[in-house]
Design an enzyme around this catalytic site. Sequence first.
Site, mmCIF file in Angstrom:
data_model
loop_
_atom_site.group_PDB
_atom_site.id
_atom_site.type_symbol
_atom_site.label_atom_id
_atom_site.label_comp_id
_atom_site.label_asym_id
_atom_site.label_seq_id
_atom_site.Cartn_x
_atom_site.Cartn_y
_atom_site.Cartn_z
ATOM 1 N N GLU A 126 53.083 29.422 42.004
ATOM 2 C CA GLU A 126 52.707 28.897 40.688
ATOM 3 C C GLU A 126 53.574 27.721 40.226
ATOM 4 O OE1 GLU A 126 52.702 32.026 41.475
ATOM 5 O OE2 GLU A 126 50.735 32.810 40.889
ATOM 6 N N ASP B 106 46.741 35.904 32.996
ATOM 7 C CA ASP B 106 46.828 34.502 33.419
ATOM 8 C C ASP B 106 45.518 33.803 33.791
ATOM 9 O OD1 ASP B 106 46.756 36.205 35.602
ATOM 10 O OD2 ASP B 106 48.492 35.377 36.635
ATOM 11 N N THR C 192 41.924 29.841 41.400
ATOM 12 C CA THR C 192 43.263 30.355 41.121
ATOM 13 C C THR C 192 44.055 30.581 42.403
ATOM 14 O OG1 THR C 192 44.473 31.971 39.808
ATOM 15 C CG2 THR C 192 42.650 32.831 41.142
ATOM 16 N N GLU D 238 41.483 40.749 43.955
ATOM 17 C CA GLU D 238 42.135 40.081 45.091
ATOM 18 C C GLU D 238 41.110 39.692 46.150
ATOM 19 O OE1 GLU D 238 45.079 39.087 44.989
ATOM 20 O OE2 GLU D 238 46.239 40.425 43.693
ATOM 21 N N GLU E 136 60.864 37.523 39.750
ATOM 22 C CA GLU E 136 59.592 38.031 39.243
ATOM 23 C C GLU E 136 59.581 38.143 37.730
ATOM 24 O OE1 GLU E 136 57.066 37.477 41.009
ATOM 25 O OE2 GLU E 136 56.213 39.462 41.296
HETATM 26 C C1 DMJ Z 1 47.718 34.306 43.666
HETATM 27 O O1 DMJ Z 1 47.061 35.248 44.443
HETATM 28 C C2 DMJ Z 1 46.820 33.757 42.609
HETATM 29 O O2 DMJ Z 1 47.342 32.560 42.185
HETATM 30 C C3 DMJ Z 1 46.636 34.695 41.443
HETATM 31 O O3 DMJ Z 1 45.937 34.122 40.393
HETATM 32 C C4 DMJ Z 1 47.906 35.252 40.919
HETATM 33 N N1 DMJ Z 1 49.004 34.890 41.703
HETATM 34 C C5 DMJ Z 1 48.963 34.934 43.110
HETATM 35 C C6 DMJ Z 1 50.187 34.266 43.684
HETATM 36 O O4 DMJ Z 1 51.327 34.470 42.977
#
Ligand code: DMJ
Length: 929
Positions: free
Chosen positions: A405, A293, A491, A146, A387
């Site tokens: 997303e 993912d 991401t 994160e 979720e």
């Molecule tokens: C974000 O922090 C990023 O997209 C991460 O890859 C996974 N998903 C969260 C948001 O849902």
Amino acid sequence: MSEAGGRGCGSPVPQRAPWSLVAATAAICLVSATSVWTAGAEPMSREEKQKLGNQVLEMFDHAYGNYMEHAYPADELMPLTCRGRVRGQEPSRGDVDDALGKFSLTLIDSLDTLVVLNKTKEFEDAVRKVLRDVNLDNDVVVSVFETNIRVLGGLLGGHSLAIMLKEKGEYMQWYNDELLQMAKQLGYKLLPAFNTTSGLPYPRINLKFGIRKPEARTGTETDTCTACAGTLILEFAALSRFTGATIFEEYARKALDFLWEKRQRSSNLVGVTINIHTGDWVRKDSGVGAGIDSYYEYLLKAYVLLGDDSFLERFNTHYDAIMRYISQPPLLLDVHIHKPMLNARTWMDALLAFFPGLQVLKGDIRPAIETHEMLYQVIKKHNFLPEAFTTDFRVHWAQHPLRPEFAESTYFLYKATGDPYYLEVGKTLIENLNKYARVPCGFAAMKDVRTGSHEDRMDSFFLAEMFKYLYLLFADKEDIIFDIEDYIFTTEAHLLPLWLSTTNQSISKKNTTSEYTELDDSNFDWTCPNTQILFPNDPLYAQSIREPLKNVVDKSCPRGIIRVEESFRSGAKPPLRARDFMATNPEHLEILKKMGAASSIDAEDGLRFMQEMIELSSQQQKEQQLPPRAVQIVSHPFFGRVVLTAGPAQFGLDLSKHKETRGFVASSKPYNGCSELTNPEAVMGKIALIQRGQCMFAEKARNIQNAGAIGGIVIDDNEGSSSDTAPLFQMAGDGKDTDDIKIPMLFLFSKEGSIILDAIREYEEVEVLLSDKAKDRAAILKGKMIPSYIINSNPEMENEEQPSSENDAQNQSAEQISSSSQEVDLVDQESSEENSLNSHPEALSPADMDNAASISPSEQTSNPTENHETTNLNGECTDLDNQLQEQSETEEDSNPNVSWGKKVQPIDSILADWNEDIEAFEMMEKDEL
Ligand code: DMJ
């Protein structure tokens, strides 16, 4: 996940090596198709697009403004209680809190969004604040993943746009790479996490003390998720290339190399978690959602950004495996890495909604359209993507933390197809956010998409990603002050310039373990100039893919979905699934006998069957329980915007079967409600507030009922308890017959309860609605002359909506009233996994005589009689929800509690009311909550 808009094929790409050019155009040349594309949906006018773009800007201001005003320098805003979330000062939420490093997370995550949204002045101020206030040296244990995607990515995205602006010559003239220096400092703080023999990073690190020191309080973990170890290369490589310090890119490459080596060789899939010391797969299930993912995302994007063929080759190998085993159009279902024909679960998680966007980047549009359409229908059913949801589209985990997303995939599909359908999808997302998630102090995550209740949480990714994608969806090139196509999205939707591909590239292949061969042409399938294949000259191409899936969610029922799934497969007779099994069917019994005996395929079917049976039976057990309820504050200045998650009671009026109860609240005396009330006149005809403790819930209910209360809310006496952190439970009876209790009773944890208590202190008259699901604001405001901008939360509309005469006023009112109420969804439940991070047993244990029938959230669900989908005699799905909804609407019409809404008001009183409401709304907007 994401990728920037896209340069059309053949556009000059300055400063880029030939292979990089291929990569970039491979990823984004689809855009060239958009300009010529017209599909089934009506085109959207430029004015409409601009209006929606402005709405996104206003929403961003509401979210960001409230964060800055009420939360900053805290990491995140708590939008219900209108304050900052400071780690250590709030009850722990488990792993979720590992994103919070006391480094003003939301501000850093918002930096490049400010520039995309043309808020250059605000960007300049925000950068100054980051440089002045942010400390990266706190004694806090944070998630490496994160911190990388949100903070390192945020600083690098900010730096990328700061230098772009500086070069333009107007803003940021004072900027001297300060954000990059901070990024480098943070990069060095993260490096000790890679001190493992495998090169895979530890999942957590102490920002001040690193990993090993005794003070670090971390470094003992053995496992990490694949995405956690495989989502570093973009930020780390960018940091290396911006600074020339090669070490970051080398470490990230090494981790990726190790994961690649460890892929399951026969299926080419990776598991969800891996041992960072031994490299053994800890969880051997494999999907494209949670836990994996962005590993896939970063392989493809690393190729786009760095131009290194090996990343494309790896991505393509995995992609083939995903399409072979996990993709079961329109579903994406987890499988076992060793037995990839075996589904590992019967539900999907919301994170996989990024995947259609990645498929666009890859150039595989058809499955992207299919999955996106399926997801959109789940959203239409529940307003947000829960979720997790089952293969028959029931809610599995009911929260929705405002994840971006789906908006991301919508944006990429629009770029790829130019189909205005995707603009309409974006419009729905905006409407739902304003209607259901917007609260006076920001946007609140949904605690439960079924009840519409909120959680006191606004994650930083909401600002980093959601607003970018929504704004870009409606923006034309001239609406953005720079060329978005020169950047790739990380991401977390942070922007990194593509020119990095040709900068400091000599460092890129040092210390990597894999050997690469020349790529054959198949690796470049779907890249330019193959748009002919992607977009056959059929203007209805995208629509024709969506069409068969139009009712895939609505028409599904527990048995029906099997047919849907199977209809997408060809060939042999489908295996027997647990949900189809009937003990009275001889054919089924015969299949059962064969399972595990005849062939490996039968054995696999047998294993899956047993697994499904276990899951099904635990699900059925859960369905014996009651789902959570909603307490919605409807009086001004709340106007239905604040919805609190409440626990139901096993006695009294069942709100799922009857109309909701609406009334003003009053505290009972004694507050614990354990004896005859001494203030019956105060609670008569009202909803009584009672404190938990000292006696049975049923006794409290009887005492307030005897005093004339029409309902009761029991508020937890454990200070600080909250449904955000403690599992909800049902209030049990007293072991005796409770049929005499006729009023509805709900339970609120202390934090939610104090929102009502604070409201009484502030506004005296507080009216609430007790129901199974939050009601549409238009229905709540029935008969009240309130401008629709209050309902729609769009102040922009104020002028348009003011009625000029009584007639206009009445028409407007009628229009508002007719707005549809939400669907009722009674059957779904959360799973035990959902809140395993959040459960606080101490908050649950009854500190007194209340015999709470404690159940974990996994057990919160509906009564089996409330099953929302059944199969009728003709084998068609019927929707009991709708029947119940219709029934409840009919009942509502004759409900004296809501008849006030129909009374004819004289115009003076209407205008007085109206003015009062406008004033209240203005106050609310000033956060006088
Ligand atoms: C974000 O922090 C990023 O997209 C991460 O890859 C996974 N998903 C969260 C948001 O849902």
